[in-house]
Design an enzyme around this catalytic site. Structure first.
Site, PDB file in Angstrom:
ATOM      1  N   SER A 474       0.858  -1.189   0.000  1.00 58.27           N
ATOM      2  CA  SER A 474       0.000   0.000   0.000  1.00 58.27           C
ATOM      3  C   SER A 474       0.891   1.234   0.000  1.00 58.27           C
ATOM      4  CB  SER A 474      -0.891   0.008   1.246  1.00 58.27           C
ATOM      5  OG  SER A 474      -1.756  -1.097   1.259  1.00 58.27           O
ATOM      6  N   ASP A 689      -8.598  -3.064   2.813  1.00 62.48           N
ATOM      7  CA  ASP A 689      -7.362  -3.441   2.122  1.00 62.48           C
ATOM      8  C   ASP A 689      -6.593  -4.313   3.113  1.00 62.48           C
ATOM      9  OD1 ASP A 689      -5.133  -3.722   0.598  1.00 62.48           O
ATOM     10  OD2 ASP A 689      -4.558  -1.605   0.595  1.00 62.48           O
ATOM     11  N   TRP A 691      -4.677  -8.283   4.272  1.00 62.33           N
ATOM     12  CA  TRP A 691      -3.840  -9.392   3.814  1.00 62.33           C
ATOM     13  C   TRP A 691      -3.689 -10.395   4.944  1.00 62.33           C
ATOM     14  CZ3 TRP A 691      -2.114  -4.323   4.370  1.00 62.33           C
ATOM     15  CH2 TRP A 691      -1.319  -4.074   5.489  1.00 62.33           C
TER      16      TRP A 691
END
Length: 692
Positions: A474, A689, A691
């Site tokens: 990011s 966003d 992970w």
């Protein structure tokens, strides 16, 4: 003048003649036609005419013809790519095609394995990147006798198709698509820590059935949070059993040494023709030209690189600044920067020594399938050293198919039997593989060390191992503050395995070693991936709530920079609320001084959680609960809610906390609170966003 006869030229010449020779003044012209001045003027005019003609011809030869997009294509989102998959299959005598939707390379790897194993059943198969084909020709597959289309598709982000499968997915969603008579099977790849686990696999399977296609084997789903290798192997076994029933084929001997690529050694070759790490075009790193993308990354100079954590912290999180001034790369807060890393040079040399290979000899790995669109295993010609450094993943634990093919090169019967067992479908073999390879995180070099008699040729090893993939981060900056650079905030991955091996993240370990100075300069291959699903509100007056512990703060640093710049410009900006967390306030509080200044200047409201500084662990979801009323009031004002960071625990806990806040302060049932969040998602007010 010796010019070719061209209508455009003749028309210009006729105009010139008309402008010089008019019947009414013919005699006057005739009297002065050979005047010296007239000859000079006429010569200049003709020279200009010839120059203009040649310029037009040059334009015609260099103009790129852009195929117009029809209204139907705009409506469906399907754009023709050009290649006819059916013609390609007919020309090559193939009856089975495996389309892959891959972002990190795993789906492509599984597709290759599926095609390779098809030969054991006497079935000729080909892999296909849907981006390279006109997906509308897919319907014509039914014209091929005993055909079969397999879709191996990964789910990317929050239930999205991978970049190369967007066109295929749009084609399937189009209600006018007719796939009656098409035989198909689907294997999906996903991660169960994400909310939309295996959405693409499920969608693809359902859409194919809706469009009239016939399923010949049940949907398979791999879970990367578990053992995706075992999931794939189990499904593959059932899939080929169904293929045998449907098409009347049977398995031949599977101990054949099937190769897809052939090693070619080059005795002499000019260095200008040899790839040295470039992704798509030889020499592209030396002579950079936009646009920059996955095949043409930009070599961004690394200007800044320092550790954000204190010296006594057990963690290393570094802040990098990549110079993009000459590239004129554009980005927005929320976008990702992709970095192509390099493998450890010492490990590469060690592998070459172990396999007795001249790593600097110029080689090519050429496809044995003349009809394949992939002519080389990786950019060729190159050297094994370059391939092992830039193109091949040598640190990921090898999958079972790799061990199966390597076993033939073990001269010790016990080692050969052991490797064969690891690659088998037996319960004992699966357990042994999971413990010895997966849990212990053994990479190819460690397996070669543990099996001394194993001596495979290097060309077979690189053919079996997966491609080294770009790493996505990011972006931790805003172009309003840093228009000439991209900032990255990344945590160093480094740990000991259960058997004492040190494992490092390929990219973070590589970046950590780069310390730019006046004497030491470094460049990093990058490109920007747009992230349209993680964006600031279009209206700056909309409030935003950001939840980002640890390196999850990265995109929010860009968000805050962006909103602060708008305030400086005199714009009206909504409230900016940040929930940040880390272990220790004095050790790993990322960008602490920056955040404190933004808070003091009234740009943000800052709420902090330090999980190890108190007897009872405090996380971001706990401080959300402490400020539940504020969160609810902002949501009712139209606030956008963002989460960035760990998907496995943090994102789930924050999501559940938000549901409880909406339920309690909105006086709703649990179901209605979930519906409230779904409504936020559909209006892009709830974005993640994350992970794992």
């Amino acid at each position: 003048l010796g010019l070719p006869v061209d209508p455009f030229y003749l028309a210009l010449l006729a105009m010139a003649e008309d402008s010089i020779i008019n019947e009414e003044v013919a005699e006057e012209v005739e009297e002065y036609f050979f005047n010296t001045a007239d000859i000079v003027v006429f010569g200049v005019f003709i020279a200009g005419l010839v120059g203009f003609y040649l310029y037009k011809k040059y334009q015609e030869s260099t103009t790129v013809t852009i195929k117009p997009i029809s209204l139907q294509q705009l409506k469906t989102g399907v754009v023709e790519s050009g290649l006819d998959v059916v013609k390609r299959m007919q020309d090559s005598g193939k009856s089975m095609v495996v389309f892959y939707g891959s972002q990190t390379g795993t789906a492509e790897e599984f597709s290759t394995r599926l095609c390779k194993e098809a030969r054991y059943y006497g079935v000729k198969a080909m892999c296909a990147d849907p981006n390279e084909y006109d997906v509308e020709t897919l319907a014509n597959l039914r014209d091929i006798p005993d055909h079969l289309a397999v879709f191996v598709v990964a789910t990317y982000g929050e239930g999205e198709p991978t970049d190369n499968a967007v066109n295929l997915y749009n084609f399937m969603k189009n209600e006018e698509t007719d796939l009656h008579g098409l035989n198909y099977a689907v294997f999906g790849l996903g991660n169960s820590t994400y909310e939309y686990f295996n959405k693409m696999g499920k969608d693809m399977d359902e859409l194919l059935e809706k469009r009239g296609a016939s399923r010949i084997s049940a949907l398979g789903m791999g879970d990367d949070d578990g053992n995706i290798e075992e999931d794939f192997c189990s499904w593959k076994e059932l899939f080929y059993a169904d293929v045998c029933k449907r098409y009347g084929v049977s398995k031949c001997e599977d101990n054949m040494n099937i190769r897809n690529y052939q090693l070619v050694e080059h005795e002499t070759m000019h260095k200008s023709k040899v790839f040295t790490g470039e992704m798509g075009y030889v020499g592209s790193y030396a002579s950079q030209r936009a646009p920059y993308d996955t095949k043409n990354p930009y070599m961004a100079p690394l200007r800044v690189n320092y550790n954000l954590c204190s010296d006594d912290s057990a963690r290393v999180v570094f802040h990098c600044e990549l110079d993009i001034a000459k590239a004129k790369i554009k980005y927005d807060p929320g976008d990702h920067v992709a970095i192509y890393p390099e493998n450890n040079a010492e490990l590469v040399s060690k592998l070459g020594e172990r396999l007795n290979t001249d790593l600097d000899k110029i080689i090519s790995m050429n496809s044995l399938d003349e009809f394949s669109t992939k002519k080389h295993l990786f950019p060729c010609p190159t050297t094994f050293r370059t391939a092992l450094t830039h193109y091949i993943d040598i640190t990921t634990p090898p999958r079972t198919n790799v061990l199966k093919e390597l076993a033939q090169y073990a001269s010790d019967p016990n080692e050969k039997e052991f490797l064969t067992k690891l690659a088998s479908n037996s319960v004992e073999g699966k357990n042994e593989y999971n413990n010895w390879v997966v849990k212990d995180q053994r990479h190819i070099m460690q397996i070669l060390e543990d099996c001394p008699s194993l001596a495979p040729p290097m060309d077979h090893v690189v053919e079996l191992l997966p491609r080294l993939q770009a790493r996505y981060y990011s972006i931790a900056s805003s172009p309003k503050v840093a228009p000439r650079s991209i900032h990255v905030c990344a945590a160093l991955v480094k740990y000991k395995t259960s058997v004492g091996h040190t494992r490092e993240g390929v990219c973070t370990a590589w970046l950590e070693k780069m310390q730019p100075s006046e004497t030491d300069e470094y460049s990093v291959p990058i490109f920007v991936r747009r992230n349209q699903n993680f964006r600031l509100p279009r209206k700056a007056t909309a409030p935003i709530i950001m939840v980002g512990p640890g390196t999850g703060l990265a995109p929010f640093r860009g968000f805050i920079q962006h909103r602060a710049a708008l305030i400086t410009d005199g714009r009206e900006v909504g409230e900016n609320v940040l929930f940040f967390g880390c272990r220790y306030e004095q050790q790993d509080y990322l960008y602490r001084d920056e955040l404190k200044k933004y808070e003091a200047d009234g740009v943000i409201k800052l709420f902090e959680a330090f999980s190890r500084d108190t007897e009872k662990k405090v996380y971001v979801q706990h401080i959300m609960e402490d400020n539940a009323n504020m969160i609810w009031e902002l949501l009712e004002k139209g606030a956008h809610f963002y989460i960035c960071g760990d998907a496995r625990h943090m994102a789930r806990d924050v999501h559940q906390t938000l549901i409880r806040i909406i339920q309690d302060y909105g006086k709703m049932s649990h179901k209605d609170a979930e519906t409230y969040i779904v409504s936020m998602e559909s209006s892009f007010r709830y974005q993640k966003d994350v992970w794992s």
